[in-house]
Design a protein around this motif. Structure first.
Motif, PDB file in Angstrom:
ATOM      1  N   VAL A 289      41.351  53.677  27.885  1.00  0.00           N
ATOM      2  CA  VAL A 289      41.391  52.243  27.609  1.00  0.00           C
ATOM      3  C   VAL A 289      42.856  51.811  27.686  1.00  0.00           C
ATOM      4  N   THR A 290      43.169  50.928  28.621  1.00  0.00           N
ATOM      5  CA  THR A 290      44.570  50.575  28.858  1.00  0.00           C
ATOM      6  C   THR A 290      44.723  49.073  29.073  1.00  0.00           C
ATOM      7  N   PRO A 291      45.883  48.522  28.732  1.00  0.00           N
ATOM      8  CA  PRO A 291      46.183  47.145  29.134  1.00  0.00           C
ATOM      9  C   PRO A 291      46.476  47.123  30.620  1.00  0.00           C
ATOM     10  N   THR A 292      46.145  46.038  31.266  1.00  0.00           N
ATOM     11  CA  THR A 292      46.362  45.940  32.706  1.00  0.00           C
ATOM     12  C   THR A 292      46.487  44.483  33.097  1.00  0.00           C
ATOM     13  N   ALA A 293      46.782  44.248  34.364  1.00  0.00           N
ATOM     14  CA  ALA A 293      46.841  42.868  34.854  1.00  0.00           C
ATOM     15  C   ALA A 293      45.443  42.266  34.827  1.00  0.00           C
ATOM     16  N   SER A 294      45.350  41.011  34.471  1.00  0.00           N
ATOM     17  CA  SER A 294      44.055  40.347  34.409  1.00  0.00           C
ATOM     18  C   SER A 294      43.491  40.142  35.802  1.00  0.00           C
ATOM     19  N   PRO A 295      42.173  40.345  35.980  1.00  0.00           N
ATOM     20  CA  PRO A 295      41.565  40.071  37.283  1.00  0.00           C
ATOM     21  C   PRO A 295      41.367  38.583  37.532  1.00  0.00           C
ATOM     22  N   ARG A 296      41.611  37.765  36.511  1.00  0.00           N
ATOM     23  CA  ARG A 296      41.371  36.335  36.644  1.00  0.00           C
ATOM     24  C   ARG A 296      42.688  35.598  36.800  1.00  0.00           C
ATOM     25  N   GLU A 297      42.717  34.706  37.768  1.00  0.00           N
ATOM     26  CA  GLU A 297      43.931  33.940  38.045  1.00  0.00           C
ATOM     27  C   GLU A 297      44.288  33.054  36.855  1.00  0.00           C
ATOM     28  N   GLY A 298      45.569  33.003  36.536  1.00  0.00           N
ATOM     29  CA  GLY A 298      46.026  32.184  35.428  1.00  0.00           C
ATOM     30  C   GLY A 298      46.193  32.941  34.135  1.00  0.00           C
ATOM     31  N   GLU A 299      45.755  34.223  34.105  1.00  0.00           N
ATOM     32  CA  GLU A 299      45.934  35.061  32.927  1.00  0.00           C
ATOM     33  C   GLU A 299      46.807  36.253  33.298  1.00  0.00           C
ATOM     34  N   ASP A 300      47.688  36.636  32.393  1.00  0.00           N
ATOM     35  CA  ASP A 300      48.631  37.711  32.678  1.00  0.00           C
ATOM     36  C   ASP A 300      48.055  39.089  32.397  1.00  0.00           C
ATOM     37  N   THR A 301      47.308  39.211  31.296  1.00  0.00           N
ATOM     38  CA  THR A 301      46.873  40.545  30.871  1.00  0.00           C
ATOM     39  C   THR A 301      45.359  40.649  30.771  1.00  0.00           C
ATOM     40  N   GLY A 302      44.890  41.868  30.887  1.00  0.00           N
ATOM     41  CA  GLY A 302      43.482  42.171  30.719  1.00  0.00           C
ATOM     42  C   GLY A 302      43.351  43.555  30.122  1.00  0.00           C
ATOM     43  N   THR A 303      42.138  44.024  30.025  1.00  0.00           N
ATOM     44  CA  THR A 303      41.859  45.352  29.476  1.00  0.00           C
ATOM     45  C   THR A 303      41.055  46.141  30.490  1.00  0.00           C
ATOM     46  N   SER A 304      41.449  47.379  30.711  1.00  0.00           N
ATOM     47  CA  SER A 304      40.765  48.235  31.664  1.00  0.00           C
ATOM     48  C   SER A 304      40.163  49.438  30.949  1.00  0.00           C
ATOM     49  N   VAL A 305      38.927  49.774  31.309  1.00  0.00           N
ATOM     50  CA  VAL A 305      38.248  50.957  30.756  1.00  0.00           C
ATOM     51  C   VAL A 305      37.826  51.843  31.926  1.00  0.00           C
ATOM     52  N   THR A 306      38.251  53.103  31.886  1.00  0.00           N
ATOM     53  CA  THR A 306      37.919  54.056  32.942  1.00  0.00           C
ATOM     54  C   THR A 306      37.105  55.198  32.348  1.00  0.00           C
ATOM     55  N   VAL A 307      35.942  55.474  32.940  1.00  0.00           N
ATOM     56  CA  VAL A 307      35.077  56.564  32.499  1.00  0.00           C
ATOM     57  C   VAL A 307      34.968  57.561  33.650  1.00  0.00           C
ATOM     58  N   SER A 308      35.402  58.795  33.407  1.00  0.00           N
ATOM     59  CA  SER A 308      35.385  59.802  34.474  1.00  0.00           C
ATOM     60  C   SER A 308      34.838  61.116  33.946  1.00  0.00           C
ATOM     61  N   ASP A 309      34.338  61.942  34.854  1.00  0.00           N
ATOM     62  CA  ASP A 309      33.806  63.250  34.479  1.00  0.00           C
ATOM     63  C   ASP A 309      34.324  64.303  35.439  1.00  0.00           C
ATOM     64  N   GLU A 310      33.867  65.541  35.276  1.00  0.00           N
ATOM     65  CA  GLU A 310      34.354  66.646  36.093  1.00  0.00           C
ATOM     66  C   GLU A 310      33.238  67.259  36.938  1.00  0.00           C
ATOM     67  N   GLY A 311      32.234  66.436  37.244  1.00  0.00           N
ATOM     68  CA  GLY A 311      31.124  66.938  38.044  1.00  0.00           C
ATOM     69  C   GLY A 311      31.432  66.925  39.528  1.00  0.00           C
ATOM     70  N   THR A 312      30.371  66.870  40.332  1.00  0.00           N
ATOM     71  CA  THR A 312      30.543  66.888  41.791  1.00  0.00           C
ATOM     72  C   THR A 312      30.920  65.519  42.332  1.00  0.00           C
ATOM     73  N   GLY A 313      30.774  64.484  41.520  1.00  0.00           N
ATOM     74  CA  GLY A 313      31.132  63.142  41.965  1.00  0.00           C
ATOM     75  C   GLY A 313      30.070  62.508  42.838  1.00  0.00           C
ATOM     76  N   ILE A 314      30.401  61.352  43.373  1.00  0.00           N
ATOM     77  CA  ILE A 314      29.482  60.585  44.220  1.00  0.00           C
ATOM     78  C   ILE A 314      29.932  60.727  45.664  1.00  0.00           C
ATOM     79  N   PRO A 315      29.024  61.068  46.574  1.00  0.00           N
ATOM     80  CA  PRO A 315      29.418  61.195  47.980  1.00  0.00           C
ATOM     81  C   PRO A 315      30.079  59.921  48.497  1.00  0.00           C
ATOM     82  N   GLU A 316      31.073  60.099  49.349  1.00  0.00           N
ATOM     83  CA  GLU A 316      31.837  58.969  49.873  1.00  0.00           C
ATOM     84  C   GLU A 316      30.931  57.937  50.524  1.00  0.00           C
TER      85      GLU A 316
END
Length: 378
Positions: A289-316
């Motif tokens: 969970v990290t602060p990040t640039a906002s995806p919406r124009e006119g706002e400076d900051t936003g919040t980013s959540v990244t969920v990752s695992d160590e499996g085989t992943g999703i085929p490209e």
């Protein structure tokens, strides 16, 4: 063949050449060939004076061949009962108060379906028809929608059948033979009925969410949300259910901006992403969970959540389909609607969501939300 006719409209001499409709639309800065739908215009004598590129594509008739032809020859349309549409509607000789024809399914030669609507242009309310403007639309988009709806109905029917069969079977058995079962057996049956009822409830909730997302009616009730605490609650629930605590790694980068979002819907997003990581992934599930640039124009900051695992992943080759309806990974299960709903919820908040490959090789989902503060706090 290109033809031109002249007539007097309202005291003015108007040259009805094949380029006249183009000139009228060009006055608005629009070329008929840029229109997404087919446009066919016939003059007061019923001859085609405009046949745009989309009309040529839909009918498979070159514009040069259609221009100058009588409308019924350029567009030999029939209704679904085989009747010739122009003879049936008679735009030039029919009722003088008629202003057009509503959109309907008609057939071109070769039984190709097309959606057709028409507008009759008169200089006076009950005067003669000076122009017939026809709109053509390919039915492929509608066919795709119908197929999607049919697939949704089939999926729902399949998903409902199993739990409802179980509920019906256990309740009927208990009602008929209650005295024959021990308390432990009764408890097991009732727990199964309860679990299956919850499954049906979840499916119905998913269908309601899809309906609201597709119609643009998904409401977001913003409140202050502690996103780190929300993730922590989900991790605790998995640990309480038997998952080892060391399978989860939560990292929160401070300071986080104040986040205003719908807490129930954010819980729904987190629940779905963590469930996917636990069920389909392997190894440690990492949540950043990290602060990040906002995806919406006119706002400076936003919040980013990244969920990752160590499996085989999703085929490209599958990554561009992950957020579509009914997508399922290699391990089948569920309705395949969860990630579609997740994307709809995130976008309803003005955010974005992406999928990729984690540094460890597994799947990585990352969603970013604007702070979403109400105007009175700005």
């Amino acid at each position: 063949m290109r033809v031109g006719t002249s007539s007097t409209l309202g005291g003015r001499d108007v040259r009805a050449t094949p380029t006249a409709p183009h000139a009228e639309i060009a006055g608005l800065g629009i070329d008929p060939d840029d229109l997404p739908d087919g446009l066919v215009v016939a003059d007061e004598q019923g001859r085609v004076i405009c046949f745009n590129a989309a009309a040529a594509r839909i009918t498979a008739v070159p514009a040069a061949d259609a221009l100058g032809l009588p409308l019924e020859r350029a567009l030999p349309l029939e209704d679904l009962e085989g009747r010739r549409w122009w003879q049936l509607t008679d735009p030039y000789g029919g009722l003088a108060i008629r202003v057009g024809q509503p959109e309907r399914n008609l057939l071109l030669p070769g039984a190709r379906e097309v959606l057709v609507s028409a507008r009759y242009i008169r200089t006076e309310p009950t005067g003669p028809v000076r122009r017939v403007v026809v709109s053509l639309r390919d039915t492929e988009a509608r066919r795709r929608t119908e197929r999607s709806h049919a697939e949704l109905i089939a999926t729902v029917a399949h998903e409902l059948r199993s739990p409802l069969t179980s509920v019906k079977g256990f309740t009927a058995t208990l009602l008929a033979k209650w005295e024959r079962f021990t308390d432990d057996q009764k408890k097991l049956m009732l727990e199964t009925v309860d679990a299956d009822a919850n499954r049906v409830t979840r499916l119905i909730a998913e269908l309601l969410d899809i309906s609201r997302i597709d119609s643009g009616r998904l409401e977001v009730r913003r409140q202050p949300v502690d996103i780190g605490a929300a993730v922590g609650r989900h991790i605790q629930a998995y640990v309480a259910a038997g998952q080892p605590a060391d399978r989860f790694l939560l990292r929160i980068e401070q300071p986080l901006p104040d986040l205003w979002a719908d807490p129930d819907k954010i819980d729904q997003v987190l629940s779905n992403l963590l469930e996917n990581a636990v069920r389909h992934g392997e190894g440690t599930v990492t949540i950043d969970v990290t602060p990040t640039a906002s995806p919406r124009e006119g706002e400076d900051t936003g919040t980013s959540v990244t969920v990752s695992d160590e499996g085989t992943g999703i085929p490209e080759e599958s990554m561009n389909r992950v957020f579509t309806r009914f997508w399922r990974g290699s391990k089948r299960g569920g309705t395949g609607l969860g990630l579609y709903i997740v994307k709809g919820i995130v976008e309803a908040h003005g955010g974005t969501i992406t999928v990729g490959r984690a540094p460890s090789g597994g799947a990585e989902f990352r969603f970013t939300l604007p702070v979403g503060a109400p105007a009175y706090l700005a």
